[in-house]
Design a protein around this motif. Structure first.
Motif, short mmCIF file in Angstrom:
data_model
loop_
_atom_site.label_atom_id
_atom_site.label_comp_id
_atom_site.label_asym_id
_atom_site.label_seq_id
_atom_site.Cartn_x
_atom_site.Cartn_y
_atom_site.Cartn_z
N UNK A 75 0.83 -1.30 -0.11
CA UNK A 75 -0.01 0.15 0.01
C UNK A 75 1.10 1.22 0.06
N UNK A 76 0.68 2.21 -1.03
CA UNK A 76 1.35 3.53 -1.25
C UNK A 76 0.26 4.54 -1.18
N UNK A 77 0.83 5.73 -0.78
CA UNK A 77 -0.02 6.96 -0.91
C UNK A 77 1.15 7.98 -1.31
N UNK A 78 0.55 9.17 -1.94
CA UNK A 78 1.70 10.17 -2.40
C UNK A 78 2.40 10.61 -1.33
N UNK A 79 1.51 10.84 0.05
CA UNK A 79 2.20 11.42 1.05
C UNK A 79 3.30 10.56 1.77
N UNK A 80 3.27 9.18 1.51
CA UNK A 80 4.50 8.28 1.83
C UNK A 80 5.69 8.64 0.98
N UNK A 81 5.57 9.06 -0.23
CA UNK A 81 6.57 8.99 -1.36
C UNK A 81 7.10 10.26 -1.44
N UNK A 82 6.90 11.42 -0.49
CA UNK A 82 7.72 12.63 -0.36
C UNK A 82 7.84 13.21 -1.83
N UNK A 83 6.91 13.09 -2.52
CA UNK A 83 6.64 13.76 -3.91
C UNK A 83 6.91 15.52 -4.08
N UNK A 84 6.56 15.95 -2.97
CA UNK A 84 6.39 17.21 -2.76
C UNK A 84 7.93 17.92 -3.03
N UNK A 85 8.84 17.06 -2.79
CA UNK A 85 10.07 17.53 -2.81
C UNK A 85 10.51 18.05 -4.35
N UNK A 86 9.79 17.22 -5.28
CA UNK A 86 9.84 17.53 -6.81
C UNK A 86 9.12 18.95 -6.85
N UNK A 87 8.01 19.17 -6.33
CA UNK A 87 7.04 20.17 -6.85
C UNK A 87 7.68 21.35 -5.92
N UNK A 88 8.53 21.29 -5.08
CA UNK A 88 9.11 22.76 -4.65
C UNK A 88 10.65 22.81 -5.16
N UNK A 89 11.15 21.91 -5.88
CA UNK A 89 12.40 22.03 -6.21
C UNK A 89 12.51 23.13 -7.52
N UNK A 90 13.52 24.12 -7.20
CA UNK A 90 13.55 25.33 -8.17
C UNK A 90 14.14 25.26 -9.27
N UNK A 91 14.94 24.34 -9.41
CA UNK A 91 15.57 23.89 -10.70
C UNK A 91 14.17 23.25 -11.68
N UNK A 92 13.60 22.41 -11.11
CA UNK A 92 12.46 21.88 -11.90
C UNK A 92 11.36 22.70 -12.25
N UNK A 93 11.16 23.50 -11.33
CA UNK A 93 10.23 24.75 -11.54
C UNK A 93 10.45 25.42 -12.82
N UNK A 94 11.95 25.91 -12.85
CA UNK A 94 12.37 26.58 -13.83
C UNK A 94 12.27 26.00 -15.20
N UNK A 95 12.58 24.80 -15.48
CA UNK A 95 12.61 24.11 -16.69
C UNK A 95 11.21 23.79 -16.92
N UNK A 96 10.41 23.58 -16.06
CA UNK A 96 8.79 23.52 -16.22
C UNK A 96 8.11 24.89 -16.93
N UNK A 97 8.38 25.73 -16.13
CA UNK A 97 8.11 27.22 -16.53
C UNK A 97 8.50 27.54 -17.90
N UNK A 98 9.88 27.04 -18.32
CA UNK A 98 10.47 27.48 -19.60
C UNK A 98 9.87 26.49 -20.75
#
Length: 545
Positions: A75-98
């Motif tokens: 059993x998994x949930x996104x809360x267990x997987x700590x995926x918010x680290x990606x959502x708050x990553x500034x470099x990922x956000x830069x390339x997404x916005x680009x």
């Protein structure tokens, strides 16, 4: 219940269970009604592996039941997987916005996470010793002459000694690799550019084009080549026992576990990965998704090469009929009263009247639901709240309970659709005071304006809600076409379930529940079409019968 006449009375806070399955263990265990969906999910040959249903349709309850009757369920949930680290990553956000398409990275991430969780569970990897035992086992399984499988073993050697790390640590490590690949070379070429979403917004058109080209190349370089061969090894060498299947369930995807900008893209990539994992004959990855979330993920942002049609075979659409819902109610009422008062079996009509307003009581209740277990449970609990100290529930109590129930269900509907229609709690009042059925033409330009003026104080002119924006365009800037806007509002109200529609004189009345939650096409709504307010909202919206 004849032995309890004049002795039994309901007590304060009696209920037939909690509306949400995660808080309903007491009743869910004994009162679960199997409609055949669990068997379908356990069947590895069935393509059904994405449970789709509205809030309260029983998605979480179904996954809970699967863990009770299935073996080797992870059993998994996104809360267990700590995926918010990606959502708050500034470099990922830069390339997404680009404008860089990072979907290949998100697919890679999910594949990596699922492989790790499966291997950890299969070999009980918790420390160095268990990892070394696993490596000896896998090395002896895979023949050295198979180059592709050797690459898979290389993957285990690279990542395996980190299998017992926390999920957050593994995500950090993989994301850092992507971050380094993406930013390498860009910092030197574009001096002074800040690596965050705001920095991307300040780029010139030419800079954006160059960064998109660089990002595409960087994402392709960061692929873990060994992982591409992993599914073959998993299928042929690790999960090769038909008598010992494994299941991975992922729930809570509709909760706020990451910023929407990234969340929808991660979910779309997860759907892609679930489809790819179909090739594993003894492993099944199962998701639970709300209808509105699935619609948003697949339709509101187009991605090149992503075709929804190829995923439809994976959907298990949750549907309930009268018989199954009646069975749920009977079981829960029986459990409530037998647990507290008697050993005799107790039925619905032992505590409810036979009819309300000339209609059978259960029909009256069911018509005021979306045919979901949660609606029925909430309505009956509202009745129980009002009959403390009484031996049964009267028609008057049901009518009184309906007022609170109707308001609560409207609030729940607004919450369910807040990502798509954030102002629904207010715009739904465009229907206030209407008759329960009326032609589309009755919602005239003047009538709609009068209703809009009543709710405008609760709306923001800069709102992101598409209905609100259409109304402001029509009545303030004068830039909208009335019939087109009225048509749009009706189609959205139909999609969320506020109304049903009879599009033509010979057509049946259509509700989203009966139409598999399909949306209406613009041409289906005509001035002569008849709209029907859903009985669930009669009291909340002051509907005239």
């Amino acid at each position: 219940m004849s032995g309890l006449v004049n002795k039994f009375v309901f007590r304060k806070h009696d209920s037939v269970g909690a509306p949400a399955a995660e808080h309903d263990a007491t009743f869910l265990e004994d009162c679960y009604v199997d409609t055949g969906d669990v068997e379908l999910l356990l069947d590895r040959t069935s393509p059904k592996r994405i449970i789709v249903g509205r809030t309260g349709a029983g998605k979480t309850a179904l996954l809970y039941r699967l863990t009770q009757v299935g073996h080797n369920v992870i059993q998994l949930s996104p809360h267990d997987l700590s995926l918010n680290f990606i959502a708050t990553n500034k470099v990922i956000a830069f390339f997404e916005e680009s404008g860089v398409n990072l979907s290949p990275f998100y697919v890679l991430l999910w594949k990596h996470l699922l492989v790790v969780e499966l291997i950890k569970c299969r070999y009980q990897i918790k420390d160095d010793d268990s990892y070394n035992n696993f490596m000896r086992s896998i090395s002896s399984m895979v023949k050295k002459k198979d180059k592709n499988k050797e690459l898979a073993v290389d993957y285990f050697e690279t990542w395996g000694n980190k299998f017992w790390q926390t999920t957050e640590e593994r995500i950090h490590e993989l994301t850092t690799r992507v971050e380094t690949s993406l930013s390498s070379g860009v910092q030197a070429k574009f001096k002074g550019v800040e690596f965050n979403a705001e920095g991307a917004r300040n780029l010139t058109t030419e800079q954006r084009r160059e960064i998109r080209e660089h990002g595409l190349d960087a994402v392709s370089r960061v692929q873990i080549r060994e992982l591409e061969n992993m599914l073959t090894v998993l299928d042929e060498n690790i999960f090769d026992d038909n008598r010992n299947p494994y299941y991975v369930t992922i729930d809570m995807l509709d909760e706020d576990w990451a910023d929407d900008r990234i969340r929808f893209k991660l979910i779309r990539s997860l759907i892609d990965v679930v489809n790819r994992f179909k090739r594993l004959s003894n492993v099944k990855v199962i998701l639970a998704l709300r209808n509105d979330l699935l619609y948003r993920v697949l339709n509101l942002e187009s991605v090149s090469g992503f075709q929804e049609e190829k995923f439809k075979a994976l959907y298990l659409n949750l549907k309930w009929d009268r018989k199954d819902l009646e069975c749920i109610v009977q079981k829960r009422i029986n459990k409530l009263i037998k647990r507290n008062y008697t050993k005799e079996d107790v039925g619905f009509l032992d505590v409810f009247p036979a009819s309300v307003d000339g209609q059978s009581t259960f029909t009256y209740i069911l018509e005021r639901t979306f045919y979901r277990p949660r609606d029925v449970i909430v309505f009956i609990n509202e009745c129980l709240e009002l009959c403390s100290g009484r031996p049964n529930i009267t028609a008057a109590i049901i009518k009184e309970a309906e007022g609170g129930y109707s308001l609560e269900r409207l609030q729940s509907l607004a919450h369910e659709w807040k990502n798509i229609l954030p102002d629904l709690a207010h715009t739904s009042r465009l229907l206030f005071g209407m008759q329960n059925k009326s032609p589309v033409s009755s919602l005239s330009l003047d009538v709609l304006q009068e209703k809009f003026e009543d709710i405008a104080i609760s709306l923001e002119s800069e709102s992101t809600d598409p209905i609100t924006r259409q109304l402001y365009a029509l009545y303030q800037s004068g830039s909208g076409n009335f019939e087109s806007i009225r048509n749009y509002i009706i189609r959205e109200f139909y999609a969320v379930g506020l109304i049903g529609i009879k599009t033509g004189p010979t057509d049946p009345t259509s509700w989203t529940r009966l139409n598999n939650h399909a949306r209406l096409a613009p041409g289906q709504v005509r001035p002569s079409s008849t709209i029907y307010i859903h009985p669930m909202f009669y009291r909340a919206l002051g509907i005239r019968i």
